[in-house]
Structures are given as structure tokens and as C-alpha cells.
Design a protein around this motif. Structure first.
Motif, PDB file in Angstrom:
ATOM      1  N   ILE A 223       0.829  -1.203   0.000  1.00 42.59           N
ATOM      2  CA  ILE A 223       0.000   0.000   0.000  1.00 42.59           C
ATOM      3  C   ILE A 223       0.862   1.251   0.000  1.00 42.59           C
ATOM      4  N   LEU A 224       2.008   1.197   0.679  1.00 41.78           N
ATOM      5  CA  LEU A 224       2.915   2.340   0.682  1.00 41.78           C
ATOM      6  C   LEU A 224       3.440   2.620  -0.723  1.00 41.78           C
ATOM      7  N   VAL A 225       3.744   1.561  -1.487  1.00 41.88           N
ATOM      8  CA  VAL A 225       4.207   1.730  -2.870  1.00 41.88           C
ATOM      9  C   VAL A 225       3.107   2.322  -3.736  1.00 41.88           C
ATOM     10  N   ILE A 226       1.850   1.870  -3.535  1.00 43.42           N
ATOM     11  CA  ILE A 226       0.719   2.431  -4.282  1.00 43.42           C
ATOM     12  C   ILE A 226       0.609   3.931  -4.023  1.00 43.42           C
ATOM     13  N   ILE A 227       0.746   4.327  -2.761  1.00 41.51           N
ATOM     14  CA  ILE A 227       0.634   5.741  -2.387  1.00 41.51           C
ATOM     15  C   ILE A 227       1.742   6.567  -3.031  1.00 41.51           C
ATOM     16  N   VAL A 228       2.972   6.076  -2.955  1.00 39.35           N
ATOM     17  CA  VAL A 228       4.113   6.830  -3.483  1.00 39.35           C
ATOM     18  C   VAL A 228       4.008   6.981  -4.994  1.00 39.35           C
ATOM     19  N   THR A 229       3.672   5.897  -5.704  1.00 36.39           N
ATOM     20  CA  THR A 229       3.584   5.974  -7.164  1.00 36.39           C
ATOM     21  C   THR A 229       2.435   6.887  -7.601  1.00 36.39           C
ATOM     22  N   SER A 271      -0.992  15.491 -18.033  1.00 33.31           N
ATOM     23  CA  SER A 271      -2.222  14.686 -18.043  1.00 33.31           C
ATOM     24  C   SER A 271      -1.944  13.272 -18.525  1.00 33.31           C
ATOM     25  N   THR A 272      -1.050  13.150 -19.515  1.00 40.05           N
ATOM     26  CA  THR A 272      -0.671  11.821 -20.005  1.00 40.05           C
ATOM     27  C   THR A 272       0.046  11.025 -18.928  1.00 40.05           C
ATOM     28  N   VAL A 273       0.953  11.681 -18.189  1.00 40.43           N
ATOM     29  CA  VAL A 273       1.668  11.020 -17.088  1.00 40.43           C
ATOM     30  C   VAL A 273       0.676  10.573 -16.011  1.00 40.43           C
ATOM     31  N   ALA A 274      -0.324  11.413 -15.716  1.00 43.97           N
ATOM     32  CA  ALA A 274      -1.334  11.050 -14.721  1.00 43.97           C
ATOM     33  C   ALA A 274      -2.118   9.815 -15.160  1.00 43.97           C
ATOM     34  N   PHE A 275      -2.355   9.664 -16.461  1.00 45.62           N
ATOM     35  CA  PHE A 275      -3.048   8.483 -16.969  1.00 45.62           C
ATOM     36  C   PHE A 275      -2.289   7.206 -16.628  1.00 45.62           C
ATOM     37  N   VAL A 276      -0.963   7.286 -16.637  1.00 46.64           N
ATOM     38  CA  VAL A 276      -0.136   6.096 -16.394  1.00 46.64           C
ATOM     39  C   VAL A 276      -0.422   5.522 -15.014  1.00 46.64           C
ATOM     40  N   SER A 277      -0.771   6.375 -14.037  1.00 49.62           N
ATOM     41  CA  SER A 277      -1.009   5.892 -12.670  1.00 49.62           C
ATOM     42  C   SER A 277      -2.150   4.887 -12.608  1.00 49.62           C
ATOM     43  N   SER A 278      -3.075   4.953 -13.565  1.00 56.72           N
ATOM     44  CA  SER A 278      -4.225   4.051 -13.553  1.00 56.72           C
ATOM     45  C   SER A 278      -3.896   2.665 -14.089  1.00 56.72           C
ATOM     46  N   CYS A 279      -2.759   2.505 -14.732  1.00 56.30           N
ATOM     47  CA  CYS A 279      -2.385   1.175 -15.233  1.00 56.30           C
ATOM     48  C   CYS A 279      -1.238   0.569 -14.430  1.00 56.30           C
ATOM     49  N   ILE A 280      -0.684   1.326 -13.473  1.00 56.28           N
ATOM     50  CA  ILE A 280       0.513   0.862 -12.774  1.00 56.28           C
ATOM     51  C   ILE A 280       0.190  -0.094 -11.638  1.00 56.28           C
ATOM     52  N   ASN A 281      -1.013   0.030 -11.019  1.00 55.61           N
ATOM     53  CA  ASN A 281      -1.332  -0.807  -9.862  1.00 55.61           C
ATOM     54  C   ASN A 281      -1.320  -2.304 -10.163  1.00 55.61           C
ATOM     55  N   PRO A 282      -1.912  -2.785 -11.302  1.00 53.53           N
ATOM     56  CA  PRO A 282      -1.809  -4.220 -11.598  1.00 53.53           C
ATOM     57  C   PRO A 282      -0.365  -4.709 -11.697  1.00 53.53           C
ATOM     58  N   ILE A 283       0.523  -3.864 -12.210  1.00 45.38           N
ATOM     59  CA  ILE A 283       1.940  -4.239 -12.291  1.00 45.38           C
ATOM     60  C   ILE A 283       2.536  -4.352 -10.895  1.00 45.38           C
ATOM     61  N   TYR A 285       0.900  -5.043  -8.107  1.00 44.16           N
ATOM     62  CA  TYR A 285       0.343  -6.234  -7.465  1.00 44.16           C
ATOM     63  C   TYR A 285       1.037  -7.502  -7.968  1.00 44.16           C
ATOM     64  N   THR A 286       1.355  -7.525  -9.264  1.00 44.53           N
ATOM     65  CA  THR A 286       2.023  -8.695  -9.834  1.00 44.53           C
ATOM     66  C   THR A 286       3.398  -8.889  -9.212  1.00 44.53           C
ATOM     67  N   PHE A 287       4.160  -7.816  -9.077  1.00 41.68           N
ATOM     68  CA  PHE A 287       5.474  -7.932  -8.451  1.00 41.68           C
ATOM     69  C   PHE A 287       5.347  -8.338  -6.986  1.00 41.68           C
ATOM     70  N   ALA A 288       4.361  -7.778  -6.291  1.00 37.47           N
ATOM     71  CA  ALA A 288       4.190  -8.096  -4.871  1.00 37.47           C
ATOM     72  C   ALA A 288       3.752  -9.549  -4.673  1.00 37.47           C
ATOM     73  N   GLY A 289       2.985 -10.091  -5.638  1.00 36.20           N
ATOM     74  CA  GLY A 289       2.480 -11.453  -5.494  1.00 36.20           C
ATOM     75  C   GLY A 289       3.229 -12.493  -6.306  1.00 36.20           C
ATOM     76  N   LYS A 290       4.454 -12.188  -6.725  1.00 29.36           N
ATOM     77  CA  LYS A 290       5.186 -13.127  -7.580  1.00 29.36           C
ATOM     78  C   LYS A 290       5.495 -14.444  -6.882  1.00 29.36           C
ATOM     79  N   SER A 291       5.585 -14.424  -5.532  1.00 32.77           N
ATOM     80  CA  SER A 291       5.854 -15.665  -4.806  1.00 32.77           C
ATOM     81  C   SER A 291       4.663 -16.618  -4.858  1.00 32.77           C
ATOM     82  N   PHE A 292       3.457 -16.107  -5.184  1.00 35.83           N
ATOM     83  CA  PHE A 292       2.259 -16.941  -5.268  1.00 35.83           C
ATOM     84  C   PHE A 292       2.026 -17.495  -6.674  1.00 35.83           C
ATOM     85  N   ILE A 293       2.721 -16.965  -7.684  1.00 36.34           N
ATOM     86  CA  ILE A 293       2.385 -17.282  -9.071  1.00 36.34           C
ATOM     87  C   ILE A 293       2.579 -18.767  -9.365  1.00 36.34           C
ATOM     88  N   ARG A 294       3.735 -19.332  -8.992  1.00 32.90           N
ATOM     89  CA  ARG A 294       3.980 -20.753  -9.292  1.00 32.90           C
ATOM     90  C   ARG A 294       3.007 -21.662  -8.562  1.00 32.90           C
TER      91      ARG A 294
END
Length: 359
Positions: A223-229, A271-283, A285-294
Motif C-alpha cells: 500500500i505504501l508503494v501504491i501511495i508513493v507511485t 495529463s498523459t503522465v497522470a493516466f499512467v497511474s491508472s495502469c501501474i497498480n496491476p503491475i 500487485y504482480t510484483f508483490a504477489g510473484k511468490s504466489f504465481i507458481r
């Protein structure tokens, strides 16, 4: 090469870069946020408060990503080819997403604050009905605060080089309207909620350091990473807002014109940079949950959210155990003190036996 050709080439490069970024945002953001919504609704066995807030955040971001093609066409055509109604509605929805996203992240932070610092009160803020009412109020507030976009956004015709193009822009007839709209966006949509978020996490980190459960918590880190990004992607947009407010308040002169020129030229980029924030959260979450993927496959994100709730419970239990131990120790000391006070009195009781009268 003359200056006009170089300016045209730079503008062409900027348009291509902006369109490429927005296209990438669309390709990553739409399936990514849809996957989060599916993971929460179909694969999560236990939906915590944080999970429901993440669900709302993914819904807001995913819906915004669906609007991205309109802005790609706007950039490529360098003219607003759609209707006035779409001009107002699309930017209104973008503004609503901005408010809703920061409000949801603020709610996440406040919920963590209550769960960790005041664990006995967490049940009151985790009630499903209360949470539903809060979320409905949050979305209503975001929709209401975005109304100035509907009022001031319009299409403006620009003529030049024997061509006429249209821009979808805000047309403020008075300087105070500029101050009201952009000042409100920055204060209510960034500065005030971000101050609450920072204050919450200062209290959370101070509390975690005092507990026996001191290892780094995955959910807090995520959640801290979500806030900072979110802050990094939206900060340039709000800086431009403040530049436009400064230009509106500044008296006529070269400084005023310079602020207008800079803010106008940077508005599309930020405004374009602000748009990027809406696609960054799934990325993230994927990095945070990589230990669960296998181990979990497509259900890895649902397990990540369940682990988030599990770690939060462990922190609360650690807090309660430490407080109970402190209470027990305090109670035992109190008992010892009371024993040391009452014992002398009991030992000093003298039994008086009446003497028999002699004959």
C-alpha cells in the motif's frame, strides 16, 4: 533547417510519443484492472476492507482506461473531432477518477491506522453496511467535486495555416473560476488527502516499531508503494494547476503570460503522465504477489489479497497481546502492592480474650 520546420518536427515527435504512451497504458491497464476485479470477485475467499477498496480502485482505473482511445485519437488528429457532449463527459469522468482514486487510497490508509493503532475499534470500521455507505458517499463526493469540468469544459476553434482545428479545453470567463476549479482539484484532490495519508503512515510505522511483530509487512509495503507511485504520477499535474492559479492571480505582464504559456504547453504531458497511474497498480500487485504465481497460478492475486488481510490480523493480535501483557503486568504489580499494604494490618490484629474472675 528553419525554426518552423524544427518546431513542427518536435510537435510531431511529442504527438507520437504521447499516443504511444496512451496506447501502452490502454493495453496494460484494461486487462490488468479487469484481472484484479475478476480475482476479487471470483477467486478471493475472504474479502477484507482493503480488498474491497482495491476492488473499487481497480474498477475506477479500468473504466478510465476504456476511455483512452478517445484521447489517442485527439492526440493523433491534433483536433477534437468528437461532440461537445463527449468533450464534457470524458473529461468529467477523468476528473471523477482522480478524486475517487485519492479518496480510496486515503480510506486504505485510515483503515490501516485504526486496525494497527486502535485494534479494538477495527470492528466498527469493518462493518459491511457502514463500508457500503462510506463507498457510496465517496463516489457521490467525487462526482460532485468534478462538476466544474462539466460547466467550464468546451470546444474552442483555432484557426491557422488555412486550417481550423478544435480543442477541448476549459474556458473560464473570470480569473476566480480558474482559482476555484484548479485550486479545488489540488487542495481537495491532492494536498489535503495526501497530508492525511502521510500522517496515518507516520503513526502506523511508529506503532509497528513498538510491537513485537517487527518484521516488514508485505501489505503495508504494497500500500505504501501504491501511495508513493500515485503521488509521483499526479504531482506534475497539480504543479501545472498551481501555475495556472498563479497566472490567474498575477497582474498583467510578462510573468503572467509566461506562466500561461508554460502551463498550457505542459498540460497535455502532465495529463498523459497522470493516466499512467491508472495502469501501474496491476503491475505493482504482480510484483508483490510473484511468490504466489507458481503455486496458485491465475489465483495468485487473490491469494495476495488474502495474505494482506492475514498479515493485518497478525499485527492486530501482536498489538493486543502486548497490551494485554502490559495490563497483566500492571495488574500483578497492583496486587502485590495491595498485598504488601493489607498484610501488615492483618498481622497486627490482636485478639483480646476476657479474663475469668477469680473466686
Amino acid at each position: 533547417m528553419d525554426s518552423s520546420n524544427s518546431t513542427t518536427n518536435l510537435r510531431g515527435v511529442g504527438v507520437i510519443a504521447g499516443a504511444a504512451i496512451l496506447s501502452l497504458v490502454f493495453l496494460l491497464g484494461v486487462p490488468g484492472n479487469i484481472f484484479i476485479v475478476w480475482s476479487v470477485l471470483a477467486r478471493t475467499r475472504r474479502r477484507s476492507v482493503t480488498t474491497l477498496l482495491i476492488l473499487n480502485l481497480a474498477f475506477a482505473d479500468g473504466f478510465l482506461m476504456l476511455l483512452t482511445p478517445f484521447f489517442v485519437v485527439y492526440l493523433v488528429q491534433q483536433s477534437w473531432i468528437f461532440s461537445l457532449a463527449l468533450c464534457k463527459v470524458l473529461f468529467y469522468l477523468c476528473c471523477t477518477n482522480m478524486y475517487a482514486s485519492i479518496f480510496l487510497i486515503t480510506l486504505m490508509s485510515l483503515h490501516r491506522l485504526v486496525a494497527i493503532v486502535w485494534p479494538k475499534r477495527v470492528a466498527a470500521v469493518s462493518d459491511p453496511r457502514a463500508l457500503t455507505r462510506v463507498l457510496v458517499g465517496l463516489w457521490a463526493l467525487a462526482l460532485g467535486l468534478s462538476v466544474p469540468v462539466l460547466v467550464f469544459r468546451t470546444t474552442i476553434s483555432l484557426s491557422g495555416n488555412n486550417t481550423t482545428s478544435f480543442v477541448c479545453n476549459c474556458n473560464h470567463t473570470q480569473p476566480q473560476y480558474v482559482v476555484m476549479q484548479y485550486g479545488m482539484e489540488t487542495v481537495l484532490g491532492f494536498l489535503l488527502p495526501y497530508s492525511v495519508i502521510i500522517g496515518s503512515y507516520v503513526c502506523i510505522l511508529r506503532r509497528i516499531r513498538k510491537t513485537r511483530f517487527r518484521r516488514r509487512i508485505r501489505s503495508e509495503k504494497l500500500i505504501l508503494v501504491i501511495i508513493v507511485t500515485f503521488g509521483l504520477f499526479w504531482l506534475p499535474y497539480h504543479i501545472v494547476n498551481m501555475m495556472q492559479v498563479a497566472a490567474a492571480l498575477h497582474p498583467e505582464g510578462s510573468t503572467k503570460e509566461g506562466l500561461k504559456k508554460i502551463s498550457t504547453s505542459l498540460r497535455v504531458l502532465t495529463s498523459t503522465v497522470a493516466f499512467v497511474s491508472s495502469c501501474i497498480n496491476p503491475i505493482l500487485y504482480t510484483f508483490a504477489g510473484k511468490s504466489f504465481i507458481r503455486r496458485e497460478g491465475l489465483a495468485f492475486m487473490a491469494r495476495l489479497f488474502e495474505a494482506t488481510a492475514h498479515y493485518s490480523t497478525k499485527i492486530r493480535q501482536s498489538n493486543q497481546n502486548s497490551r494485554e501483557k502490559d495490563t497483566d503486568e500492571g495488574g500483578s504489580l497492583k496486587d502485590k502492592d495491595s498485598d504488601s499494604i493489607t498484610t501488615p494490618h492483618t498481622s497486627c490484629i490482636i485478639k483480646v480474650v476476657p479474663q475469668k474472675k477469680g473466686k
